[in-house]
Write a protein that holds these residues in place. Structure first.
Motif, PDB file in Angstrom:
ATOM      1  N   ARG A  10       0.820  -1.202   0.000  1.00 43.81           N
ATOM      2  CA  ARG A  10       0.000   0.000   0.000  1.00 43.81           C
ATOM      3  C   ARG A  10       0.860   1.260   0.000  1.00 43.81           C
ATOM      4  O   ARG A  10       2.047   1.223   0.354  1.00 43.81           O
ATOM      5  N   LYS A  11       0.228   2.365  -0.374  1.00 44.60           N
ATOM      6  CA  LYS A  11       0.903   3.664  -0.388  1.00 44.60           C
ATOM      7  C   LYS A  11       0.008   4.675   0.321  1.00 44.60           C
ATOM      8  O   LYS A  11      -1.214   4.651   0.175  1.00 44.60           O
ATOM      9  N   ARG A  12       0.619   5.566   1.101  1.00 43.42           N
ATOM     10  CA  ARG A  12      -0.164   6.594   1.794  1.00 43.42           C
ATOM     11  C   ARG A  12       0.641   7.883   1.901  1.00 43.42           C
ATOM     12  O   ARG A  12       1.874   7.874   1.867  1.00 43.42           O
TER      13      ARG A  12
ATOM     14  N   GLY B   1      15.478  18.815   9.875  1.00 43.35           N
ATOM     15  CA  GLY B   1      14.759  19.626  10.851  1.00 43.35           C
ATOM     16  C   GLY B   1      13.462  20.221  10.366  1.00 43.35           C
ATOM     17  O   GLY B   1      12.823  20.995  11.089  1.00 43.35           O
ATOM     18  N   GLU B   2      13.028  19.868   9.151  1.00 43.20           N
ATOM     19  CA  GLU B   2      11.789  20.417   8.610  1.00 43.20           C
ATOM     20  C   GLU B   2      10.802  19.299   8.284  1.00 43.20           C
ATOM     21  O   GLU B   2      11.186  18.223   7.816  1.00 43.20           O
ATOM     22  N   VAL B   3       9.522  19.556   8.501  1.00 42.37           N
ATOM     23  CA  VAL B   3       8.470  18.583   8.217  1.00 42.37           C
ATOM     24  C   VAL B   3       8.141  18.617   6.724  1.00 42.37           C
ATOM     25  O   VAL B   3       7.932  19.684   6.146  1.00 42.37           O
ATOM     26  N   VAL B   4       8.099  17.427   6.102  1.00 42.59           N
ATOM     27  CA  VAL B   4       7.744  17.327   4.685  1.00 42.59           C
ATOM     28  C   VAL B   4       6.640  16.287   4.516  1.00 42.59           C
ATOM     29  O   VAL B   4       6.524  15.346   5.304  1.00 42.59           O
ATOM     30  N   ASN B   5       5.824  16.479   3.503  1.00 40.94           N
ATOM     31  CA  ASN B   5       4.799  15.502   3.135  1.00 40.94           C
ATOM     32  C   ASN B   5       5.335  14.643   2.003  1.00 40.94           C
ATOM     33  O   ASN B   5       5.865  15.175   1.019  1.00 40.94           O
ATOM     34  N   TYR B   6       5.202  13.337   2.129  1.00 37.58           N
ATOM     35  CA  TYR B   6       5.691  12.449   1.083  1.00 37.58           C
ATOM     36  C   TYR B   6       4.864  11.172   1.071  1.00 37.58           C
ATOM     37  O   TYR B   6       4.092  10.899   1.994  1.00 37.58           O
TER      38      TYR B   6
ATOM     39  N   ASN C 177      11.552   4.808   0.948  1.00 34.45           N
ATOM     40  CA  ASN C 177      10.705   5.799   1.620  1.00 34.45           C
ATOM     41  C   ASN C 177      11.518   6.997   2.094  1.00 34.45           C
ATOM     42  O   ASN C 177      11.078   8.143   1.993  1.00 34.45           O
ATOM     43  N   LEU C 178      12.714   6.715   2.626  1.00 33.94           N
ATOM     44  CA  LEU C 178      13.593   7.808   3.065  1.00 33.94           C
ATOM     45  C   LEU C 178      13.984   8.688   1.887  1.00 33.94           C
ATOM     46  O   LEU C 178      14.057   9.917   2.009  1.00 33.94           O
ATOM     47  N   LEU C 179      14.230   8.048   0.724  1.00 37.70           N
ATOM     48  CA  LEU C 179      14.588   8.813  -0.462  1.00 37.70           C
ATOM     49  C   LEU C 179      13.408   9.679  -0.925  1.00 37.70           C
ATOM     50  O   LEU C 179      13.590  10.828  -1.327  1.00 37.70           O
ATOM     51  N   ARG C 180      12.193   9.135  -0.829  1.00 38.88           N
ATOM     52  CA  ARG C 180      11.002   9.932  -1.184  1.00 38.88           C
ATOM     53  C   ARG C 180      10.864  11.138  -0.262  1.00 38.88           C
ATOM     54  O   ARG C 180      10.488  12.227  -0.700  1.00 38.88           O
ATOM     55  N   ALA C 181      11.148  10.948   1.005  1.00 43.45           N
ATOM     56  CA  ALA C 181      11.070  12.062   1.960  1.00 43.45           C
ATOM     57  C   ALA C 181      12.117  13.125   1.621  1.00 43.45           C
ATOM     58  O   ALA C 181      11.825  14.326   1.635  1.00 43.45           O
ATOM     59  N   ARG C 182      13.331  12.677   1.307  1.00 43.28           N
ATOM     60  CA  ARG C 182      14.389  13.639   0.959  1.00 43.28           C
ATOM     61  C   ARG C 182      14.052  14.363  -0.333  1.00 43.28           C
ATOM     62  O   ARG C 182      14.308  15.571  -0.468  1.00 43.28           O
ATOM     63  N   ASP C 183      13.472  13.646  -1.304  1.00 46.93           N
ATOM     64  CA  ASP C 183      13.092  14.300  -2.552  1.00 46.93           C
ATOM     65  C   ASP C 183      11.961  15.308  -2.328  1.00 46.93           C
ATOM     66  O   ASP C 183      11.906  16.342  -2.987  1.00 46.93           O
TER      67      ASP C 183
END
Length: 347
Positions: free
Chosen positions: A26-28, A36-41, A67-73
């Motif tokens: 699944r994906k969410r 130090g910044e909040v991101v949506n991914y 998932n970590l790479l998606r957050a960084r992107d």
């Protein structure tokens, strides 16, 4: 609309109930903390549909790295930096490995590898990679400067690929520089540019779209199609699509750099003689990739193209002359986007 949806089901060993059965991949949409910044991914995970336990999902190590790479992107996009895929595209553009690009730019052997996998680059390094992509001469100069880091055969192969790109896109780079120079006074977001800095890539794609999906697109008609796309987007979302700045001219709204933008690579210009005057017909130069647009943008482009598809230049000019944005501005005056709030419905 849910932010959590099924990608696929797969038979595999479930670490939650210790059985082999069908698990849901699944994906969410979720949030994470990057630098130090909040991101949506978008996070991908496995769900065990058989478990009654509260903890009924898991993320394997490989998926966790993705998932970590998606957050960084997501962070990179938020900061206007190149994503990991965009860095890889720069390498692909010149046929380079990760270590090749690092060596060409004079960096450590694994610098580009880290940027594509886990480390977020700073703005200085980001700008250098952008320059290497946008200006093949810059890439060529760096290759020659760091020639000793390559074998002779590898150096010759890379140099041939880059010189081919110099011939292919060098003029495009100069054209972009010329357009940007005409927008030097519109670097800040304002009512004049629709609260958006000029996006030449987006502009090129939109011009390509209209060349494909509207009939008889000559230079004058194209400029009105662009204005309607920008104005309609501004009316709906408070921002223009392209960042173009338009002036009130006898033939309607005309963007700054109107002579230059018709030579962007998505289209080509054919000169035709009509009633002893030279007219510039805009025709497609390559296939339009609709994935370059959001659904909102596609809806607007379709609305504009459908409304004016069969209009001739004079007809769309007359139609635009009735808009409040035109009636309430003087000749050569910049047309503020705020007047687009009174835009007529395109039906």
């Amino acid at each position: 609309m849910t932010n959590d949806y099924l990608i696929k089901s797969a038979e595999m060993d479930c670490p939650i109930c210790n059985k082999v059965h069908s698990l849901e991949l699944r994906k969410r949409l979720t949030q994470g903390l990057v630098k130090g910044e909040v991101v949506n991914y978008e996070e991908v995970y496995y769900l065990c549909p058989l478990s009654d336990e509260e903890e009924n999902e898991f993320v394997p190590a490989g998926l966790m790295d993705e998932n970590l790479l998606r957050a960084r992107d997501a962070y990179r996009i938020q900061k206007g930096l190149l994503t990991s895929n965009e860095i890889a595209e720069i390498r692909s553009f010149y046929g380079l490995t990760q270590s090749d690009l690092s060596a060409l730019l004079g960096w450590g052997d694994v610098t580009v590898t880290r940027y594509e996998s886990k480390t977020v680059q700073d703005e200085t390094y980001d700008n250098i990679m952008r320059m290497a992509f946008e200006n093949p001469m810059f890439a060529l100069e760096n290759l020659d400067r760091h020639k000793e880091r390559f074998t002779e055969d590898r150096y010759k192969r890379i140099r041939k690929k880059i010189t081919d790109k110099v011939e292919e896109v060098g003029n495009l780079y100069l054209k972009k520089q010329e357009i940007n120079s005409l927008y030097v006074n519109f670097q800040e977001e304002s009512d004049y540019n629709g609260f958006k800095k000029l996006d030449i890539e987006k502009l090129a794609n939109i011009i390509g779209y209209f060349a494909h999906f509207a009939n008889n697109v000559f230079k004058v008609k194209l400029m009105k199609l662009l204005w309607y796309a920008d104005a309609l987007h501004f009316r709906r979302y408070g921002r223009s699509m392209t960042g173009l700045v338009y002036k009130h001219r006898p033939y309607g709204a005309l963007p700054i750099a109107f002579d230059e933008i018709i030579y962007l690579p998505t289209v080509r210009v054919i000169e035709e003689i009509i009633y002893e005057d030279i007219s510039y017909k805009i025709v497609p130069n390559k296939q339009v990739n609709v994935s370059d647009f959001s659904l909102e943008e596609l809806n607007i482009l379709e609305s504009v193209a459908t409304k004016f598809k069969n209009y001739r230049a004079r007809e769309i000019v007359n139609y635009m002359h009735e808009e409040k944005a035109y009636l309430e501005t003087e000749e050569y005056e910049i047309i503020p986007y705020s007047l687009a709030k009174e835009l007529r419905e395109l039906r």
